[in-house]
Design a protein around this motif. Sequence first.
Motif, short mmCIF file in Angstrom:
data_model
loop_
_atom_site.label_atom_id
_atom_site.label_comp_id
_atom_site.label_asym_id
_atom_site.label_seq_id
_atom_site.Cartn_x
_atom_site.Cartn_y
_atom_site.Cartn_z
N LEU A 52 0.82 -1.20 0.00
CA LEU A 52 0.00 0.00 0.00
C LEU A 52 0.86 1.26 0.00
N GLU A 53 2.04 1.19 0.61
CA GLU A 53 2.98 2.32 0.53
C GLU A 53 3.42 2.55 -0.91
N ASN A 54 3.64 1.48 -1.64
CA ASN A 54 3.98 1.62 -3.06
C ASN A 54 2.84 2.26 -3.84
N VAL A 55 1.62 1.80 -3.59
CA VAL A 55 0.45 2.29 -4.32
C VAL A 55 0.23 3.77 -4.05
N THR A 56 0.44 4.19 -2.82
CA THR A 56 0.10 5.57 -2.41
C THR A 56 1.32 6.47 -2.29
N ARG A 57 2.45 6.05 -2.80
CA ARG A 57 3.69 6.82 -2.65
C ARG A 57 3.50 8.26 -3.14
N GLY A 58 3.98 9.21 -2.32
CA GLY A 58 3.88 10.61 -2.68
C GLY A 58 2.63 11.30 -2.18
N ARG A 59 1.71 10.54 -1.56
CA ARG A 59 0.47 11.15 -1.09
C ARG A 59 0.50 11.46 0.41
N GLY A 60 1.57 11.06 1.11
CA GLY A 60 1.71 11.40 2.52
C GLY A 60 0.71 10.73 3.43
#
Length: 375
Positions: free
Chosen positions: A31-39
Amino acid sequence: MSDVLDATPYDALLLLSFGGPEGPDDVVPFLENVTRGRGIPKERLKEVGQHYFLFGGVSPINDQNRALLQALRKDFAEHGLDLPVYWGNRNWAPYLTDTLREMVRDGHRRVLVLTTSAYASYSGCRQYRENLADALDALRAEGLEPPRTDKLRHYFNHPGFLEPMIDGVVASLADLPDDVRDGAHLAFTTHSIPTAAADTSGPVEDHGDGGAYVRQHLDTARLVAEGVRARTGVDHPWQLVYQSRSGAPQIPWLEPDICDHLEERHAAGVPAVVMAPIGFVSDHMEVLYDLDTEATAKAGELGLPVRRSATVGADPRFAAAVRDLVRERAAAERGERTAPCALGALGASHDVCPVGCCPARAPRPAAAGADSPYA
């Protein structure tokens, strides 16, 4: 026969998908990969990951892609198409960059790309192309010469994609009780996206209310409904509905949601509903949770009989459709006349995404399009 099966100038096919966790320890990093850059905080990701933890932390998408990979290799081998098939993901192993690096080291210079998304949209097309550009940049930074990558056209209206879905709906109808079967409503589901993204999906000339994303899904739904009528003799009412919304509540997304739709159909006296996930290639987590778990629970509360039809998955007809798309695109690249196979009112999609097609929220380079830096 040799012309039909000639893949020249291409020397490999890349199956490009989303990826998914394969155990509990993978869920939050995925999920960190999927949402990277969204904080998004890790604690919030753990909450979102509950859908995966309900299924042991394993998304079925990777196993389903392994099955599709084998189906493609089997079909190609049986029909004399000498084209090796590789697999890479955007968000989990095998990662796209690693797969492209392997392809370069295996000597491949001209690669066709099949994405596990059949329709036009930013998240379903251009974002994959941006990920391709990132991966190609990474190879160049390593001193490797990136291969040329071309993406196969959208296949939402190819018979090999439609026919398995028609079979799935017919089978789901047959599984309903006799007294509600003929009156059953068909709810064709796809992923909800922001209305702003829908409105700008497809080429610029298709932009407008719902854009190409909605129009393509409506045409697919109509074709499946017509196929069901032809096989059963019953004209079932149908509607395109949405699932899996994940955005902020103040941002407009495509509606109605499947659970709201089930409530409305029940209130209208509909005796049963078949949920047909036409927007998804395989039975991955959003199908298993949002339809098989959440929507089915809502139907149970209502006392509304529901069935969920199968996605295309690794159906041999879909593998054959991919072979057909490869043959078609390769012939076009050689300058030969082709007759693209496409049903419905919209015809065959473009081979090369034009400038302005499914624009990003912020400009980023994208491969395999008219604006690609890797022509």
